[in-house]
Design a protein around this motif. Sequence first.
Motif, PDB file in Angstrom:
ATOM      1  N   LEU A  66      83.057  25.083 -41.085  1.00 19.46           N
ATOM      2  CA  LEU A  66      82.505  26.349 -40.593  1.00 19.46           C
ATOM      3  C   LEU A  66      82.756  27.410 -41.665  1.00 19.46           C
ATOM      4  N   THR A  67      81.689  27.966 -42.172  1.00 22.45           N
ATOM      5  CA  THR A  67      81.807  29.001 -43.204  1.00 22.45           C
ATOM      6  C   THR A  67      81.191  30.283 -42.620  1.00 22.45           C
ATOM      7  N   PRO A  68      82.044  31.177 -42.108  1.00 25.04           N
ATOM      8  CA  PRO A  68      81.539  32.325 -41.337  1.00 25.04           C
ATOM      9  C   PRO A  68      80.568  33.230 -42.102  1.00 25.04           C
ATOM     10  N   GLN A  69      80.613  33.214 -43.449  1.00 24.29           N
ATOM     11  CA  GLN A  69      79.661  34.056 -44.187  1.00 24.29           C
ATOM     12  C   GLN A  69      78.217  33.554 -44.028  1.00 24.29           C
ATOM     13  N   SER A  70      78.068  32.294 -43.559  1.00 22.56           N
ATOM     14  CA  SER A  70      76.709  31.740 -43.354  1.00 22.56           C
ATOM     15  C   SER A  70      76.323  31.732 -41.877  1.00 22.56           C
ATOM     16  N   ILE A  71      76.936  32.588 -41.080  1.00 22.94           N
ATOM     17  CA  ILE A  71      76.702  32.570 -39.638  1.00 22.94           C
ATOM     18  C   ILE A  71      75.214  32.705 -39.286  1.00 22.94           C
ATOM     19  N   TYR A  72      74.487  33.524 -40.045  1.00 30.90           N
ATOM     20  CA  TYR A  72      73.073  33.716 -39.694  1.00 30.90           C
ATOM     21  C   TYR A  72      72.216  32.506 -40.064  1.00 30.90           C
ATOM     22  N   LYS A  73      72.731  31.656 -40.970  1.00 32.17           N
ATOM     23  CA  LYS A  73      72.018  30.426 -41.295  1.00 32.17           C
ATOM     24  C   LYS A  73      72.254  29.393 -40.185  1.00 32.17           C
ATOM     25  N   PHE A  74      73.533  29.298 -39.727  1.00 33.66           N
ATOM     26  CA  PHE A  74      73.860  28.255 -38.747  1.00 33.66           C
ATOM     27  C   PHE A  74      73.653  28.717 -37.298  1.00 33.66           C
ATOM     28  N   GLY A  75      73.772  30.005 -37.073  1.00 33.65           N
ATOM     29  CA  GLY A  75      73.472  30.557 -35.750  1.00 33.65           C
ATOM     30  C   GLY A  75      74.600  30.526 -34.738  1.00 33.65           C
ATOM     31  N   THR A  76      75.624  29.665 -34.955  1.00 34.68           N
ATOM     32  CA  THR A  76      76.743  29.619 -33.996  1.00 34.68           C
ATOM     33  C   THR A  76      78.054  29.371 -34.740  1.00 34.68           C
ATOM     34  N   TYR A  77      79.160  29.605 -34.005  1.00 35.41           N
ATOM     35  CA  TYR A  77      80.492  29.308 -34.551  1.00 35.41           C
ATOM     36  C   TYR A  77      81.008  27.977 -33.991  1.00 35.41           C
ATOM     37  N   GLU A  78      80.067  27.105 -33.597  1.00 31.97           N
ATOM     38  CA  GLU A  78      80.451  25.796 -33.033  1.00 31.97           C
ATOM     39  C   GLU A  78      81.063  24.879 -34.095  1.00 31.97           C
ATOM     40  N   VAL A  79      81.702  23.797 -33.622  1.00 30.01           N
ATOM     41  CA  VAL A  79      82.296  22.793 -34.525  1.00 30.01           C
ATOM     42  C   VAL A  79      81.226  22.274 -35.492  1.00 30.01           C
ATOM     43  N   ARG A  80      81.573  22.193 -36.769  1.00 32.69           N
ATOM     44  CA  ARG A  80      80.640  21.737 -37.800  1.00 32.69           C
ATOM     45  C   ARG A  80      80.844  20.246 -38.092  1.00 32.69           C
ATOM     46  N   ALA A  81      79.850  19.677 -38.763  1.00 28.64           N
ATOM     47  CA  ALA A  81      79.908  18.312 -39.307  1.00 28.64           C
ATOM     48  C   ALA A  81      80.185  17.243 -38.259  1.00 28.64           C
ATOM     49  N   LYS A  82      79.628  17.432 -37.069  1.00 24.30           N
ATOM     50  CA  LYS A  82      79.769  16.399 -36.025  1.00 24.30           C
ATOM     51  C   LYS A  82      78.759  15.275 -36.290  1.00 24.30           C
ATOM     52  N   GLU A  83      77.625  15.644 -36.884  1.00 27.20           N
ATOM     53  CA  GLU A  83      76.589  14.637 -37.176  1.00 27.20           C
ATOM     54  C   GLU A  83      76.864  14.010 -38.542  1.00 27.20           C
ATOM     55  N   GLU A  84      76.452  12.749 -38.659  1.00 34.42           N
ATOM     56  CA  GLU A  84      76.730  11.945 -39.850  1.00 34.42           C
ATOM     57  C   GLU A  84      76.269  12.622 -41.155  1.00 34.42           C
ATOM     58  N   GLU A  85      75.043  13.177 -41.120  1.00 33.24           N
ATOM     59  CA  GLU A  85      74.484  13.750 -42.355  1.00 33.24           C
ATOM     60  C   GLU A  85      75.340  14.914 -42.869  1.00 33.24           C
ATOM     61  N   GLU A  86      75.751  15.786 -41.931  1.00 31.10           N
ATOM     62  CA  GLU A  86      76.567  16.935 -42.330  1.00 31.10           C
ATOM     63  C   GLU A  86      77.966  16.482 -42.744  1.00 31.10           C
ATOM     64  N   ALA A  87      78.478  15.437 -42.060  1.00 31.51           N
ATOM     65  CA  ALA A  87      79.802  14.904 -42.414  1.00 31.51           C
ATOM     66  C   ALA A  87      79.776  14.329 -43.830  1.00 31.51           C
ATOM     67  N   GLN A  88      78.700  13.626 -44.182  1.00 27.97           N
ATOM     68  CA  GLN A  88      78.575  13.051 -45.530  1.00 27.97           C
ATOM     69  C   GLN A  88      78.496  14.158 -46.575  1.00 27.97           C
ATOM     70  N   LYS A  89      77.758  15.234 -46.254  1.00 29.00           N
ATOM     71  CA  LYS A  89      77.642  16.372 -47.197  1.00 29.00           C
ATOM     72  C   LYS A  89      79.018  17.007 -47.393  1.00 29.00           C
ATOM     73  N   LEU A  90      79.774  17.119 -46.293  1.00 28.58           N
ATOM     74  CA  LEU A  90      81.107  17.716 -46.402  1.00 28.58           C
ATOM     75  C   LEU A  90      82.016  16.853 -47.278  1.00 28.58           C
ATOM     76  N   LEU A  91      81.949  15.531 -47.104  1.00 25.32           N
ATOM     77  CA  LEU A  91      82.773  14.628 -47.918  1.00 25.32           C
ATOM     78  C   LEU A  91      82.409  14.763 -49.397  1.00 25.32           C
ATOM     79  N   SER A  92      81.103  14.808 -49.669  1.00 28.01           N
ATOM     80  CA  SER A  92      80.725  14.888 -51.087  1.00 28.01           C
ATOM     81  C   SER A  92      81.042  16.271 -51.652  1.00 28.01           C
TER      82      SER A  92
END
Length: 271
Positions: free
Chosen positions: A147-173
């Motif tokens: 969760l990167t709060p400076q991008s709040i308007y891109k993501f739209g919420t302060y919910e838990v991030r990287a729950k989906e595989e694609e976002e988790a893989q991006k976070l790992l890389s």
Amino acid sequence: MSTYKEVKKVTTHTLIEMKMRGEKISMLTAYDYSMAKIFDAAKVDVLLVGDSASNVMHGHETTLPITLDEMISHAASVIRAVDRSLVVVDLPFGSYQGNSKEALNSSIRIMKEAEAHAVKLEGGSEVVESIKRILTAGIPVMGHLGLTPQSIYKFGTYEVRAKEEEEAQKLLSDAQLLEEAGCFAIVLEKIPSKLAKQVAEMVKVPIIGIGAGPDVDGQVLVSHDMLGINKDFSPKFLRRYLNLYDEIKSAVEHYVSDVKSVDFPNQKEQY
Ligand code: KIV
């Protein structure tokens, strides 16, 4: 098993040594001289002059409005209070996203004008060139993923991030990229504990979690939240150690009542 070693001054190298010997790192936000003095005396390893100052010190709804000048002012007062803690300062929104030269110039201002020890910025592959450029000036950089709060308007919420595989893989890389670029530590905010554990095991640099579970190398909280100064923010990951809002309110009500009833000042409290 962790071993605790007394250190006089925490440096970026101390943090890496702490990870190597399994000693957890404590980090807390600080924005002003008086609080920073207490946190330093309490031996918090890292004080983060977070851009959460935008919310808790300036009353903005997001972290976006705080300026570089305001961050420098907060950072300078924290630095004046500290003997032991490492002081890391957030690069605020708009002070580094333009290009790597802007990122370097903003970081130099923070180091020169506030005499800070390191800077932190949000993002992965998008900011890696800036991280490398800041490092060329000898300025240590802490990364921030999840969760990167400076991008709040891109993501739209302060919910838990990287729950989906694609976002988790991006976070790992991204974590790998930040380590390779030379970050001395990485904050992981509000992601599944299992993923945070995977990152902490994958990289050699310390991983500091906030809402990222116990299997990372350290924890950070916003001081106003953990001290209960702020009552209206209660995410699941937050542990409140005090209820300062109520305590301060009650003390101040007592003072107001003493003034009104002329109980204060009494005979001993005057010249
Ligand atoms: O600004 C801040 O307080 C932060 C922490 C939440 C890590 O970046």
